[in-house]
Design a protein around this motif. Structure first.
Motif, PDB file in Angstrom:
ATOM      1  N   PHE A 129     -11.783  34.102 -61.575  1.00 56.84           N
ATOM      2  CA  PHE A 129     -10.618  34.904 -60.677  1.00 56.84           C
ATOM      3  C   PHE A 129     -10.478  34.654 -59.524  1.00 56.84           C
ATOM      4  N   GLY A 130     -11.201  35.003 -59.028  1.00 57.90           N
ATOM      5  CA  GLY A 130     -11.055  34.841 -57.137  1.00 57.90           C
ATOM      6  C   GLY A 130     -10.553  33.409 -56.221  1.00 57.90           C
ATOM      7  N   SER A 131     -11.326  31.625 -57.183  1.00 59.70           N
ATOM      8  CA  SER A 131     -10.627  31.291 -56.045  1.00 59.70           C
ATOM      9  C   SER A 131      -9.326  31.293 -56.778  1.00 59.70           C
ATOM     10  N   ARG A 132      -8.857  29.411 -55.004  1.00 54.46           N
ATOM     11  CA  ARG A 132      -7.377  29.433 -55.560  1.00 54.46           C
ATOM     12  C   ARG A 132      -7.644  27.654 -56.330  1.00 54.46           C
ATOM     13  N   VAL A 133      -8.941  27.846 -57.224  1.00 52.95           N
ATOM     14  CA  VAL A 133      -8.775  26.571 -58.440  1.00 52.95           C
ATOM     15  C   VAL A 133      -7.330  27.468 -58.924  1.00 52.95           C
ATOM     16  N   PHE A 134      -6.946  28.704 -60.046  1.00 49.17           N
ATOM     17  CA  PHE A 134      -6.897  28.631 -60.461  1.00 49.17           C
ATOM     18  C   PHE A 134      -5.602  29.689 -59.695  1.00 49.17           C
ATOM     19  N   LYS A 135      -5.190  29.408 -58.921  1.00 41.70           N
ATOM     20  CA  LYS A 135      -4.424  30.171 -58.194  1.00 41.70           C
ATOM     21  C   LYS A 135      -3.004  29.832 -58.650  1.00 41.70           C
ATOM     22  N   LYS A 136      -1.783  30.209 -58.600  1.00 46.47           N
ATOM     23  CA  LYS A 136      -0.243  29.685 -58.337  1.00 46.47           C
ATOM     24  C   LYS A 136      -0.185  29.528 -57.284  1.00 46.47           C
ATOM     25  N   GLY A 138       1.915  30.028 -53.785  1.00 42.70           N
ATOM     26  CA  GLY A 138       2.947  30.091 -53.721  1.00 42.70           C
ATOM     27  C   GLY A 138       2.513  31.817 -53.236  1.00 42.70           C
ATOM     28  N   VAL A 139       1.787  32.383 -53.888  1.00 41.65           N
ATOM     29  CA  VAL A 139       0.960  33.712 -53.667  1.00 41.65           C
ATOM     30  C   VAL A 139      -0.424  33.905 -53.015  1.00 41.65           C
ATOM     31  N   THR A 140       0.052  34.794 -51.464  1.00 39.06           N
ATOM     32  CA  THR A 140      -0.901  34.957 -50.835  1.00 39.06           C
ATOM     33  C   THR A 140      -1.430  35.729 -50.565  1.00 39.06           C
ATOM     34  N   ALA A 141      -2.806  36.156 -50.333  1.00 36.32           N
ATOM     35  CA  ALA A 141      -3.341  37.752 -50.348  1.00 36.32           C
ATOM     36  C   ALA A 141      -2.588  38.623 -49.942  1.00 36.32           C
ATOM     37  N   SER A 142      -1.932  38.377 -49.356  1.00 39.59           N
ATOM     38  CA  SER A 142      -0.900  40.304 -49.515  1.00 39.59           C
ATOM     39  C   SER A 142      -0.288  40.425 -50.976  1.00 39.59           C
ATOM     40  N   ASP A 143      -0.301  39.316 -51.447  1.00 42.41           N
ATOM     41  CA  ASP A 143       0.739  39.888 -52.950  1.00 42.41           C
ATOM     42  C   ASP A 143      -0.265  40.116 -54.037  1.00 42.41           C
ATOM     43  N   GLU A 144      -1.543  39.269 -53.968  1.00 38.80           N
ATOM     44  CA  GLU A 144      -2.438  39.799 -54.668  1.00 38.80           C
ATOM     45  C   GLU A 144      -2.746  41.315 -54.896  1.00 38.80           C
ATOM     46  N   ARG A 145      -3.167  42.342 -55.392  1.00 39.23           N
ATOM     47  CA  ARG A 145      -4.066  43.300 -55.548  1.00 39.23           C
ATOM     48  C   ARG A 145      -4.582  43.414 -56.362  1.00 39.23           C
ATOM     49  N   SER A 146      -5.788  44.313 -56.160  1.00 38.84           N
ATOM     50  CA  SER A 146      -6.748  45.117 -57.439  1.00 38.84           C
ATOM     51  C   SER A 146      -6.680  46.402 -57.237  1.00 38.84           C
ATOM     52  N   ASP A 147      -6.982  46.927 -58.854  1.00 35.19           N
ATOM     53  CA  ASP A 147      -6.742  48.135 -58.886  1.00 35.19           C
ATOM     54  C   ASP A 147      -8.229  48.891 -58.229  1.00 35.19           C
ATOM     55  N   ALA A 148      -9.378  48.417 -58.016  1.00 37.58           N
ATOM     56  CA  ALA A 148     -10.143  48.606 -57.381  1.00 37.58           C
ATOM     57  C   ALA A 148     -10.365  47.871 -56.098  1.00 37.58           C
TER      58      ALA A 148
END
Length: 152
Positions: A129-136, A138-148
């Protein structure tokens, strides 16, 4: 201090973490130990049963994995900021905090297997859920958001 009584200094004998229950004396481990005979989270659980110890290992692993997912998930839809969304976000944060404390208390049993299960659950959860292994791409850290928000 009562007269005639020396101050109590436990220089040997019964460890300070010992407590009596009924006629049995239970000693709490203050260093890591290996083995299935442990008490994790609840008195008498998992006890001396290998099956219950395996269940405890699996439970700690799954809760640690779930914590990584909760820390990085975005369950709430983007939209106007309102009281309901704020309350749901707060509830998710409270659940994550409670589960984090439960994993911490399980590790404080000082059982080596429980410690390894917690670390492995967090590591696998981060990998998924957190590493780059399964990330698409072009997704940057600013695009990611967590509810908590992540705990620091």
């Amino acid at each position: 201090m009562e007269s005639g009584k020396a101050p109590h200094h436990d220089m040997g004998g019964t460890p300070p973490a010992a407590h009596a229950s009924g006629t049995h004396l239970h000693l709490m481990h203050m260093t890591f130990f290996w083995g299935k005979n442990a008490e994790i989270l609840f008195s008498g659980w998992p006890g001396t049963s290998s099956g219950m110890y395996a269940l405890a290992l699996i439970l700690v692993f799954v809760v640690a994995l779930l914590l990584e997912w909760l820390s990085r998930s975005s369950l709430l839809k983007s939209g106007p900021h309102d009281v309901t969304a704020g309350l749901l976000q707060t509830a998710l944060y409270a659940i994550r905090s409670g589960l984090s404390y439960m994993v911490m208390l399980a590790v404080m049993s000082f059982n080596g297997g429980i410690f390894l299960a917690a670390v492995a659950g967090h590591a696998l959860g981060f990998l998924i859920f957190g590493s780059r292994v399964f990330k698409k791409r072009g997704v940057t850290a600013s695009d990611e958001r967590s509810d908590a928000p992540l705990m620091k």
